[in-house]
Write a protein that holds these residues in place. Structure first.
Motif, PDB file in Angstrom:
ATOM      1  N   GLU A 104       1.335 -15.355  33.241  1.00  0.00           N
ATOM      2  CA  GLU A 104       2.546 -15.211  33.397  1.00  0.00           C
ATOM      3  C   GLU A 104       2.904 -13.195  32.958  1.00  0.00           C
ATOM      4  OE1 GLU A 104       6.264 -16.809  29.385  1.00  0.00           O
ATOM      5  OE2 GLU A 104       3.611 -17.418  29.623  1.00  0.00           O
ATOM      6  N   LEU A 105       4.154 -13.305  33.488  1.00  0.00           N
ATOM      7  CA  LEU A 105       4.540 -11.115  32.541  1.00  0.00           C
ATOM      8  C   LEU A 105       5.021 -11.396  31.655  1.00  0.00           C
ATOM      9  CD1 LEU A 105       6.448 -10.599  35.697  1.00  0.00           C
ATOM     10  CD2 LEU A 105       3.779  -9.948  34.765  1.00  0.00           C
ATOM     11  N   THR A 106       4.744 -10.197  30.985  1.00  0.00           N
ATOM     12  CA  THR A 106       5.489  -9.605  29.659  1.00  0.00           C
ATOM     13  C   THR A 106       6.165  -8.567  29.199  1.00  0.00           C
ATOM     14  OG1 THR A 106       3.571  -8.189  28.702  1.00  0.00           O
ATOM     15  CG2 THR A 106       2.726 -10.896  28.342  1.00  0.00           C
ATOM     16  N   ALA A 107       7.229  -8.503  28.805  1.00  0.00           N
ATOM     17  CA  ALA A 107       7.428  -7.286  28.522  1.00  0.00           C
ATOM     18  C   ALA A 107       7.162  -5.915  29.277  1.00  0.00           C
ATOM     19  CB  ALA A 107       8.363  -7.261  27.651  1.00  0.00           C
ATOM     20  N   GLU A 108       6.315  -6.070  28.253  1.00  0.00           N
ATOM     21  CA  GLU A 108       4.926  -4.613  28.367  1.00  0.00           C
ATOM     22  C   GLU A 108       4.557  -4.872  29.788  1.00  0.00           C
ATOM     23  OE1 GLU A 108       4.772  -6.629  25.683  1.00  0.00           O
ATOM     24  OE2 GLU A 108       4.227  -6.198  23.965  1.00  0.00           O
ATOM     25  N   ASP A 109       4.320  -5.782  30.351  1.00  0.00           N
ATOM     26  CA  ASP A 109       3.967  -5.733  31.811  1.00  0.00           C
ATOM     27  C   ASP A 109       4.797  -5.195  32.975  1.00  0.00           C
ATOM     28  OD1 ASP A 109       1.622  -7.092  32.004  1.00  0.00           O
ATOM     29  OD2 ASP A 109       2.911  -9.026  32.066  1.00  0.00           O
ATOM     30  N   VAL A 134       0.561  -2.471  12.592  1.00  0.00           N
ATOM     31  CA  VAL A 134      -0.369  -2.679  12.152  1.00  0.00           C
ATOM     32  C   VAL A 134       0.990  -4.323  11.516  1.00  0.00           C
ATOM     33  CG1 VAL A 134      -2.413  -3.975  10.993  1.00  0.00           C
ATOM     34  CG2 VAL A 134      -1.563  -1.506  12.051  1.00  0.00           C
ATOM     35  N   PHE A 135       0.504  -5.368  12.035  1.00  0.00           N
ATOM     36  CA  PHE A 135       1.797  -6.991  11.918  1.00  0.00           C
ATOM     37  C   PHE A 135       0.726  -8.212  12.320  1.00  0.00           C
ATOM     38  CE2 PHE A 135       2.918  -5.316  15.666  1.00  0.00           C
ATOM     39  CZ  PHE A 135       3.318  -6.487  16.858  1.00  0.00           C
ATOM     40  N   ALA A 136       0.544  -9.033  11.613  1.00  0.00           N
ATOM     41  CA  ALA A 136       0.490 -10.039  11.381  1.00  0.00           C
ATOM     42  C   ALA A 136       1.484 -10.823  12.519  1.00  0.00           C
ATOM     43  CB  ALA A 136       1.033 -11.250  10.386  1.00  0.00           C
ATOM     44  N   ALA A 137       0.499 -11.334  13.634  1.00  0.00           N
ATOM     45  CA  ALA A 137       0.985 -11.615  15.418  1.00  0.00           C
ATOM     46  C   ALA A 137       2.088 -13.286  14.864  1.00  0.00           C
ATOM     47  CB  ALA A 137      -0.037 -11.913  16.102  1.00  0.00           C
ATOM     48  N   GLY A 138       3.332 -12.814  15.097  1.00  0.00           N
ATOM     49  CA  GLY A 138       3.807 -14.118  15.745  1.00  0.00           C
ATOM     50  C   GLY A 138       3.577 -15.122  16.814  1.00  0.00           C
ATOM     51  N   GLU A 139       4.798 -15.686  16.792  1.00  0.00           N
ATOM     52  CA  GLU A 139       4.137 -16.800  18.679  1.00  0.00           C
ATOM     53  C   GLU A 139       4.929 -16.301  19.877  1.00  0.00           C
ATOM     54  OE1 GLU A 139       4.164 -19.857  18.609  1.00  0.00           O
ATOM     55  OE2 GLU A 139       3.406 -20.246  16.390  1.00  0.00           O
ATOM     56  N   GLN A 140       5.921 -14.857  19.338  1.00  0.00           N
ATOM     57  CA  GLN A 140       6.672 -14.160  20.384  1.00  0.00           C
ATOM     58  C   GLN A 140       5.627 -13.237  20.961  1.00  0.00           C
ATOM     59  OE1 GLN A 140       7.389 -13.940  17.141  1.00  0.00           O
ATOM     60  NE2 GLN A 140       6.963 -12.144  16.360  1.00  0.00           N
ATOM     61  N   ASP A 141       4.308 -13.134  20.016  1.00  0.00           N
ATOM     62  CA  ASP A 141       3.485 -12.545  20.480  1.00  0.00           C
ATOM     63  C   ASP A 141       2.421 -12.953  21.734  1.00  0.00           C
ATOM     64  OD1 ASP A 141       4.451  -9.203  19.163  1.00  0.00           O
ATOM     65  OD2 ASP A 141       4.350 -10.897  17.580  1.00  0.00           O
ATOM     66  N   LEU A 199      -4.398 -20.124  16.660  1.00  0.00           N
ATOM     67  CA  LEU A 199      -5.205 -19.176  15.863  1.00  0.00           C
ATOM     68  C   LEU A 199      -4.446 -18.321  15.225  1.00  0.00           C
ATOM     69  CD1 LEU A 199      -8.059 -16.433  18.284  1.00  0.00           C
ATOM     70  CD2 LEU A 199      -8.451 -19.040  16.339  1.00  0.00           C
ATOM     71  N   ILE A 200      -3.064 -18.452  15.575  1.00  0.00           N
ATOM     72  CA  ILE A 200      -1.814 -18.390  14.967  1.00  0.00           C
ATOM     73  C   ILE A 200      -1.382 -19.375  14.473  1.00  0.00           C
ATOM     74  CG2 ILE A 200       0.550 -17.231  14.913  1.00  0.00           C
ATOM     75  CD1 ILE A 200       0.213 -14.958  17.832  1.00  0.00           C
ATOM     76  N   VAL A 256      -4.775 -13.239  12.847  1.00  0.00           N
ATOM     77  CA  VAL A 256      -4.292 -12.216  14.059  1.00  0.00           C
ATOM     78  C   VAL A 256      -3.251 -11.533  13.989  1.00  0.00           C
ATOM     79  CG1 VAL A 256      -3.625 -12.363  16.711  1.00  0.00           C
ATOM     80  CG2 VAL A 256      -4.479 -14.365  15.399  1.00  0.00           C
ATOM     81  N   LEU A 257      -4.202 -10.435  13.880  1.00  0.00           N
ATOM     82  CA  LEU A 257      -3.623  -8.614  13.703  1.00  0.00           C
ATOM     83  C   LEU A 257      -2.737  -8.215  15.119  1.00  0.00           C
ATOM     84  CD1 LEU A 257      -5.381  -7.170  11.190  1.00  0.00           C
ATOM     85  CD2 LEU A 257      -3.290  -8.502  10.397  1.00  0.00           C
ATOM     86  N   ALA A 258      -1.508  -7.741  14.945  1.00  0.00           N
ATOM     87  CA  ALA A 258      -1.703  -6.996  16.895  1.00  0.00           C
ATOM     88  C   ALA A 258      -1.199  -5.045  17.042  1.00  0.00           C
ATOM     89  CB  ALA A 258       0.325  -7.867  17.006  1.00  0.00           C
ATOM     90  N   LEU A 259      -1.423  -4.761  17.382  1.00  0.00           N
ATOM     91  CA  LEU A 259      -0.708  -2.990  17.032  1.00  0.00           C
ATOM     92  C   LEU A 259       0.400  -2.675  18.291  1.00  0.00           C
ATOM     93  CD1 LEU A 259      -4.984  -2.410  17.731  1.00  0.00           C
ATOM     94  CD2 LEU A 259      -3.256  -2.937  15.026  1.00  0.00           C
ATOM     95  N   ARG A 260       1.443  -1.918  17.359  1.00  0.00           N
ATOM     96  CA  ARG A 260       2.427  -1.663  18.190  1.00  0.00           C
ATOM     97  C   ARG A 260       1.736   0.666  17.768  1.00  0.00           C
ATOM     98  NH1 ARG A 260       6.409  -4.999  21.191  1.00  0.00           N
ATOM     99  NH2 ARG A 260       6.586  -2.851  21.224  1.00  0.00           N
ATOM    100  N   THR A 261       2.243   1.218  19.011  1.00  0.00           N
ATOM    101  CA  THR A 261       1.842   2.440  19.233  1.00  0.00           C
ATOM    102  C   THR A 261       3.161   2.836  19.332  1.00  0.00           C
ATOM    103  OG1 THR A 261       0.336   2.929  20.657  1.00  0.00           O
ATOM    104  CG2 THR A 261      -0.713   2.056  18.672  1.00  0.00           C
ATOM    105  N   ALA A 262       3.067   4.301  19.010  1.00  0.00           N
ATOM    106  CA  ALA A 262       4.890   5.379  19.155  1.00  0.00           C
ATOM    107  C   ALA A 262       4.521   6.685  19.580  1.00  0.00           C
ATOM    108  CB  ALA A 262       6.210   4.679  18.757  1.00  0.00           C
ATOM    109  N   ASP A 263       4.450   7.530  20.145  1.00  0.00           N
ATOM    110  CA  ASP A 263       4.755   9.128  19.579  1.00  0.00           C
ATOM    111  C   ASP A 263       5.703  10.005  20.389  1.00  0.00           C
ATOM    112  OD1 ASP A 263       4.051   9.320  22.478  1.00  0.00           O
ATOM    113  OD2 ASP A 263       1.896   9.364  22.629  1.00  0.00           O
ATOM    114  N   ARG A 264       5.670  11.203  20.168  1.00  0.00           N
ATOM    115  CA  ARG A 264       6.722  12.266  20.797  1.00  0.00           C
ATOM    116  C   ARG A 264       7.498  11.318  22.122  1.00  0.00           C
ATOM    117  NH1 ARG A 264       5.096  17.922  20.395  1.00  0.00           N
ATOM    118  NH2 ARG A 264       7.276  17.573  21.772  1.00  0.00           N
TER     119      ARG A 264
END
Length: 625
Positions: free
Chosen positions: A422-427, A463-470, A499-500, A507-515
C-alpha cells in the motif's frame, strides 16, 4: 548472461549436488531470465523444490526463509516448483506447507488447524472456477451462478475476517477466471453478458477485501490472463482436480515472489535510467536535440510511452535518476526545453551525465541518496554497460533493454521491483524529500563543522503516540528500513494496529522538519511493558535523517517517559543483519550497559538514573498521550 548459459550452469549445480551449497549463485543465474523463458524456470523450479531448506540454511544461515502455507479448493502441488524458483530469483528461501485437497475452509476458520500451527508469513488461498461451478445445478442460468458466487464471496470474506483477527502474516486471495467453456455453454449473447457481469461484480467484491483488512492481498488474475496464458487445462482439471493451468500458476508465483521480496524489506527505491537509446532514441552527442526520437514517429511514440511509465513510477515515490554518458549541459537543455519530452528535469532526483564508468556513478548516486546499492534498479539498452554493472555491482537489479523501444515498458515492469502492499502519503512525497536532502548536502558543504551545520539547519522533532492513521507508514518503515533497524523485525499493518491497541505496548512515531521543509514520519519506536521493565522491541529511522540528533532526541523522550511512568529500567536489543552494522553500538553510545552479546544478538539495559537531554540544536515537541 544468456538464458542458455544460465540453464547450463544451473544444470551443472543440480547434477553435482551443489545447489544448496551455492544457493546465492542461483539468484544471479536467474536474475535476467525473462518470464517468457518458461521452460528454464520450470526446470529450475523442479530442481530447487527438491532442496531441503534446512540444508541451504546450514550453508547460508543469513538467507531469508519464509514459511508459505498453500490452501484452496483444488489440487495445488504444482504451485510449489514455480514458487520456489521465484523466491530463489530474489535470494529468498521457500518453506512450503501444502494443505489437503479442498481444505481451505477448515484451514482458515479453525485456529488449531495445521495452517495456523505452521505460523506462516504468507498464506496463499487459491480460488478457482470449480469452486463456483461444482455447486451450480445442471442445467443452469446466469442467476444460478450469481447466487453461488455471492455465497462464496461471503464465505471467503468471513474467512478473511477470521484470519485478520489473528493479526499474523499476510493472506493472499485471487480473482477467479471465467472459463470460455462456461460462457460458450450459453447460446444467447444476452445471457453471456449477464453471466460476465455477475462474474465480474463478484470478483470486484473479492478485490475490495483488501480495503477491509490490512493483512489481505488479492491478486487480480485478469492481468495475468491478458498476456495470453490459458486459465486452465481441461485434462488436469478433470483428472487431477488441478483447476488452474501451470502457466497461470507460474504467473501467479511471480506475483507472490514480488510480494515476498517486499515483505522481507527487499523492495527497491531507485530507478536509474540511461538516456540515449533508453529514454529517447538516438545519441544526443551525435544527433543533437533536434535529431533524437522523443515523440514523433512510431519509435518516438514508443519512447514517449516509456517516459510516461517512468514518470508514473516517480509519482508513486520511486526515486528516478538519469545516469548517462553525455555532457551535462546538452542533457539539461533537452530535459528543460525539448517540446516532445514527457520527463523533465524536475522528475529526476539526480541527473548524472559524464564519461565515467556507470557503475562508479551508481555507487556515488547511492551514497548521495544515502541508500544501499542493492536499492537500485538500472535500465540500459547497452549490453556492455549492463554487463559491467552486473559484474561490478551484483546487488544492483539490471533491466535488459534493447533497440526495440516498444518492449521497454514491459521489461521495466516485468519484475515489480517497486511493488508495495500500500502507498502512503510519505511515498508520494519521497522524490521531493530526497531532492530536498540533496540540497541539504550542498548546504552542509558550505560549513566548516558539522555542529555549525546542525545549528543552522533548524532541526525540529515531534515524538508522538502513533494512531490508526499512522499504521501503514510505521509498518512500511519496518519493511523498508534496513540500516537504522535495530532488530530487523518486519511488521505488517495488522501487526502495528494490534500493538497500537495493546495497553501494554507503546508505539511512538517520529516526524521531523528543518529549514528546507517537512521530512514527514521518518521513524518509530516499538516497545512493551513487563512489570517495571520497558522493552524496546525495535527502533526504526529513515536513512534520510541520520546523524542529525533525531535518534538521540527520540531515545531521550522514551527514557524519560519510562522513568516518569514508573519503570525501573529500559532494555533494548540489537540483532545483526547485513545492513545494520552502523547501529550496533547505538545503545552503548547512549548510556546503556551491555547485558549479553554473542556477536549476532545483543541485549542492553539503561537504569534510568542518568538520562541525556536532547541535543541543543533540536527543537522538540512531545505528544505521548
Amino acid at each position: 548472461m544468456t538464458t542458455t548459459t544460465a540453464a547450463e550452469q544451473l544444470l551443472r549445480l543440480h547434477r553435482t549436488g551443489r545447489l544448496a551449497s551455492d544457493y546465492p549463485l542461483v539468484r544471479d543465474l536467474l536474475a535476467d531470465v525473462p518470464p517468457e523463458s518458461r521452460d528454464l524456470l520450470r526446470r529450475a523450479g523442479a530442481w530447487l523444490s527438491r532442496l531441503n531448506p534446512d540444508e541451504v540454511l546450514r550453508a547460508h544461515p543469513d538467507t531469508s526463509a519464509l514459511t508459505v502455507a498453500i490452501t484452496g479448493h483444488g489440487t495445488l502441488a504444482a504451485l510449489i516448483a514455480p514458487l520456489t524458483v521465484e523466491f530463489a530469483r530474489h535470494g529468498l528461501l521457500l518453506r512450503p506447507v501444502l494443505s489437503d485437497f479442498d481444505s481451505y475452509v477448515v484451514d482458515l476458520s479453525d485456529s488449531d488447524s495445521d495452517l495456523y500451527s505452521a505460523r506462516p508469513e504468507i498464506v496463499l488461498c487459491l480460488l478457482d472456477p470449480a469452486l463456483i461451478f461444482d455447486e451450480v445445478p445442471t442445467p443452469w442460468r446466469p442467476e444460478d451462478v450469481r447466487a453461488v458466487f455471492e455465497a462464496k464471496v461471503a464465505l471467503v470474506a468471513g474467512l478473511a475476517a477470521r484470519f485478520a483477527e489473528r493479526g499474523a502474516g499476510t493472506l493472499v486471495l485471487n480473482t477467479i477466471p471465467l472459463p470460455r467453456t462456461r460462457t460458450a455453454a450459453l447460446v444467447d449473447h444476452r445471457s453471456r453478458a449477464e453471466l460476465g457481469a455477475a462474474w465480474r461484480e463478484a470478483n470486484a467484491r473479492l478485490l475490495r477485501l483488501t480495503a477491509a483488512h490490512r493483512n489481505v492481498v488479492v491478486v487480480d488474475t485478469d492481468s495475468l490472463l491478458a498476456d495470453g496464458i490459458p486459465a486452465g487445462d481441461a485434462r488436469l482439471s478433470v483428472y487431477a482436480k488441478a483447476h488452474l493451468s501451470t502457466e497461470l500458476l507460474a504467473g501467479y508465483a511471480r506475483e507472490i515472489g514480488h510480494l515476498a521480496r517486499n515483505l522481507t524489506g527487499r523492495a527497491k527505491k531507485v530507478l536509474a535510467v540511461d538516456l540515449d537509446g533508453t529514454v529517447w532514441g538516438g545519441v544526443l552527442g551525435d544527433d543533437g536535440p533536434e535529431g533524437i526520437e522523443v515523440a514523433d514517429g512510431y519509435r518516438g511514440e514508443a519512447f514517449r510511452a516509456f517516459q510516461r511509465t517512468v514518470r508514473q513510477l516517480a509519482a508513486q515515490g520511486v526515486l528516478v535518476a538519469a545516469v548517462s554518458k553525455n555532457d551535462i549541459e546538452p542533457v539539461r537543455t533537452v530535459l528543460r526545453e525539448h517540446p516532445g519530452m514527457t520527463l523533465r528535469e524536475d522528475d529526476f532526483v539526480r541527473v548524472v551525465a559524464n564519461w565515467r564508468p556507470k557503475h562508479e556513478n551508481l555507487v556515488e548516486l547511492a551514497e548521495d541518496l544515502n541508500v544501499g546499492v542493492d536499492s537500485v534498479v538500472f535500465a540500459d539498452d547497452s549490453p556492455y554497460e549492463r554487463g559491467l554493472v552486473r559484474r561490478e555491482l551484483p546487488a544492483v537489479a539490471v533491466i535488459t533493454l534493447d533497440d526495440e523501444p516498444a518492449w521497454h515498458v514491459d521489461r521495466l515492469l516485468a519484475d515489480g521491483w517497486f511493488d508495495t502492499v500500500e502507498l502512503t502519503a510519505e511515498d508520494r512525497d519521497r522524490p521531493t524529500k530526497y531532492r530536498d536532502e540533496l540540497v541539504r548536502k550542498d548546504f552542509l558543504n558550505s560549513f566548516d563543522s558539522i555542529q555549525d551545520y546542525l545549528s543552522e539547519l533548524g532541526v525540529a522533532v515531534r515524538v508522538f503516540a502513533a494512531g490508526e492513521q499512522d499504521v501503514n507508514r510505521v509498518a512500511q518503515l519496518s519493511l523498508r528500513t534496513n540500516q537504522f533497524n535495530l532488530t530487523t523485525r518486519r511488521l505488517q499493518p495488522a501487526d502495528v494496529q494490534a500493538l497500537i491497541r495493546d495497553p501494554d505496548a507503546l508505539v511512538l512515531a517520529l516526524r521531523t522538519a528543518d529549514r528546507f521543509g517537512d521530512n514527514g514520519l521518518v521513524g518509530a519506536i516499538l516497545a512493551h511493558r513487563e512489570a517495571d521493565v520497558l522493552h524496546i522491541d525495535n527502533f526504526l529511522l529513515s536513512c534520510r535523517v541520520f546523524a542529525r540528533g533525531v535518534e538521540q532526541t527520540a531515545l531521550s523522550v522514551l527514557l524519560r517517559h519510562a522513568r516518569d511512568t514508573g519503570a525501573g529500567s529500559v532494555v533494548g536489543a540489537y540483532r545483526s543483519s547485513a545492513k545494520n552494522s552502523k547501529v550496533r553500538e547505538f545503545y552503548p553510545r547512549n548510556g546503556f550497559s551491555t547485558v549479553t552479546d554473542d556477536g549476532a544478538e545483543a541485549v542492553f539495559r539503561h537504569d534510568l538514573v542518568d538520562i541525556a537531554a536532547p541535543p541543543e540544536h533540536v527543537t522538540l515537541t512531545e505528544e505521548l498521550g
